[in-house]
Scaffold this motif. Structure first.
Motif, PDB file in Angstrom:
ATOM      1  N   THR A 190       0.903  -1.157  -0.092  1.00  0.00           N
ATOM      2  CA  THR A 190      -0.135   0.042  -0.030  1.00  0.00           C
ATOM      3  C   THR A 190       0.800   1.252   0.077  1.00  0.00           C
ATOM      4  OG1 THR A 190      -1.944  -1.212   1.147  1.00  0.00           O
ATOM      5  CG2 THR A 190      -1.814   1.198   1.143  1.00  0.00           C
ATOM      6  N   GLY A 243      -9.313  -1.388  -2.632  1.00  0.00           N
ATOM      7  CA  GLY A 243      -8.891  -0.731  -0.984  1.00  0.00           C
ATOM      8  C   GLY A 243      -9.505  -1.636   0.041  1.00  0.00           C
ATOM      9  N   TRP A 251     -12.938   0.902  -4.740  1.00  0.00           N
ATOM     10  CA  TRP A 251     -13.241   0.531  -3.489  1.00  0.00           C
ATOM     11  C   TRP A 251     -13.151  -0.907  -3.214  1.00  0.00           C
ATOM     12  CZ3 TRP A 251     -14.144   4.215  -0.013  1.00  0.00           C
ATOM     13  CH2 TRP A 251     -14.464   5.399  -0.601  1.00  0.00           C
TER      14      TRP A 251
END
Length: 432
Positions: free
Chosen positions: A160, A269, A266
């Motif tokens: 990340t 994520g 999304w």
């Protein structure tokens, strides 16, 4: 906030920090590695097409060649790990990857990239085998699964961070920045190699130093262990949850549903966040092989539920589609988390302690054989057969789980006959 709520909150955050000095050192290494890899991978498509100048088809061909080379090198690389010791090979291959990243800014053609890619494949194969062998070897048995969970979280955290850094490089919209961006990964890999070299020697490293490892261990190796080959093949099939996460569900969302494409961000994520915060919790239930097999079934249940939820979204509309696609992605993340815990237990319990590198090399090959076909087949089934195709995907994974049970029995009987489990030290080796 009440005292009990505050204590619960503090307990949650403490659970995110590896509990022992050794696990914290290994977690730091994982973050260094994945941050460097993630930073380059984020901009790799732009680097290969606009800096190196390859067409999309040549990029695909080059990556395929490198992946095949890494697959073919896996077993001999594992043998090398046992011969030279896991820590030494791990550190050397990490410095080798640093050199490869440092060479990338000077690559200007398909042939040059493939040449560098061959070294990436060699260092990748040997590095993965040595890393896995070292982690299992250096940790006390009762800490292996839990520590691997923390390392998995650390890897996701690093990827990340790397994606954010790579995104900043891409945001400059400068080809010169993109050209020289691999040097960031090279620096982190070089420091990572130094960090690994400072780790304590594992028991197999000590056997190498004493000369004991120069003598080939007696008895049959992993190529004559059908249970291990079958277990790791089945794990490869079960790890096709990554194909669903990264390939099939995104394609299904774009081609077969009315969900907005921005939902993809999304989805990824959500997966990343869950894989950072939850592994330390989901792995707590794995104490032995019986628990590991139970986790295999739980993972499969999540996988099947994901297929059932996702296939319905072909006929839904609006917010219902969005919620169901998101839920399908969450459930397949559950499959990922639970098969992780099972995989770490199998790895710790079923490998010959004197041949862990070789066993890991065989596992890399058999797992790849259990999963390399999935992107093509699963995409065809979902996109061409629709709802029926999702049911076939679920059936394939369920069949692999059914086969895992007797395969595990074969592996345990082979272990008990040829390298019975002996007591291992419950304390970690002292730091150098």
């Amino acid at each position: 906030m009440s005292i009990s709520a505050e204590a619960t909150k503090q307990g949650f955050w403490r659970r995110l920090v590896p509990p022992t000095p050794m696990s914290r050192r290994l977690a730091t290494q994982s973050i260094l590695f994945s941050t460097g890899e993630g930073a380059f991978n984020t901009g790799s498509a732009v680097f290969l097409t606009q800096v190196v100048g390859m067409s999309a088809s040549k990029v695909g061909l080059a990556l395929t060649i490198v992946n095949v080379a890494e697959f073919l090198m896996a077993y001999p690389a594992g043998r090398l790990v046992d011969r030279l010791g896991p820590k030494r090979v791990w550190a050397a291959t990490t410095w080798g990857r640093a050199a490869c990243f440092a060479a990338l800014p000077f690559v200007g053609s398909f042939g040059e990239y493939v040449a560098v890619g061959m070294f990436f494949a060699l260092f990748g194969s040997a590095g993965h085998s040595s890393y896995q062998a070292y982690v299992v070897d250096v940790l006390p048995p009762k800490e292996r699964v839990e520590t691997q969970a923390y390392l998995y979280s650390s890897l996701n955290l690093g990827f990340t961070l790397g994606a954010i850094i790579g995104g900043v490089a891409l945001a400059t919209d400068s080809l010169e920045v993109i050209r020289w961006s691999p040097l960031f990964a090279a620096v982190l890999m070089g420091f990572n190699g130094f960090w690994i070299a400072r780790l304590p020697a594992a028991p197999h490293d000590l056997r190498v130093a004493s000369g004991e490892a120069r003598v080939r261990p007696t008895g049959p190796g992993p190529l004559r262990n059908p249970g291990w080959i079958l277990v790791t093949f089945c794990l490869g099939v079960l790890w096709t949850n990554q194909t669903l996460l990264n390939v099939v569900i995104p394609l299904w969302l774009v081609e077969a549903t009315d969900a907005p494409h921005v939902l993809l961000a999304w989805l990824f994520g959500t997966n990343t966040v869950l894989c950072i915060f939850l592994p330390a919790y989901t792995s707590k239930g794995v104490k032995d092989l019986r628990d590991a097999m139970r986790y295999v079934w739980i993972s499969t249940a999540f996988f099947v539920v994901s297929c059932l939820i996702t296939l319905v979204t072909h006929s839904t509309v609006g917010l219902v589609t969005v919620l169901l696609v998101w839920l399908g992605h969450v459930t397949v993340t559950g499959a990922e988390l639970f098969i992780s815990g099972a995989s770490w237990s199998f790895q710790a319990e079923l490998m010959d302690p004197k041949r862990r590198g070789e066993y890991q090399g065989v596992a890399d090959v058999s797992r790849a054989m259990g999963s390399m076909w999935a992107p093509a087949l699963f995409t065809f089934l979902a996109m061409q057969w629709g709802e029926e195709g999702w049911l076939v995907i679920a059936a394939i994974v369920t069949a692999a789980t059914v086969l895992t049970g007797p395969s595990l029995g074969l592996a345990v009987r082979f272990r008990d006959q040829h390298f019975p489990v002996s007591p291992e030290p419950e304390t970690q080796p002292a730091a150098p």
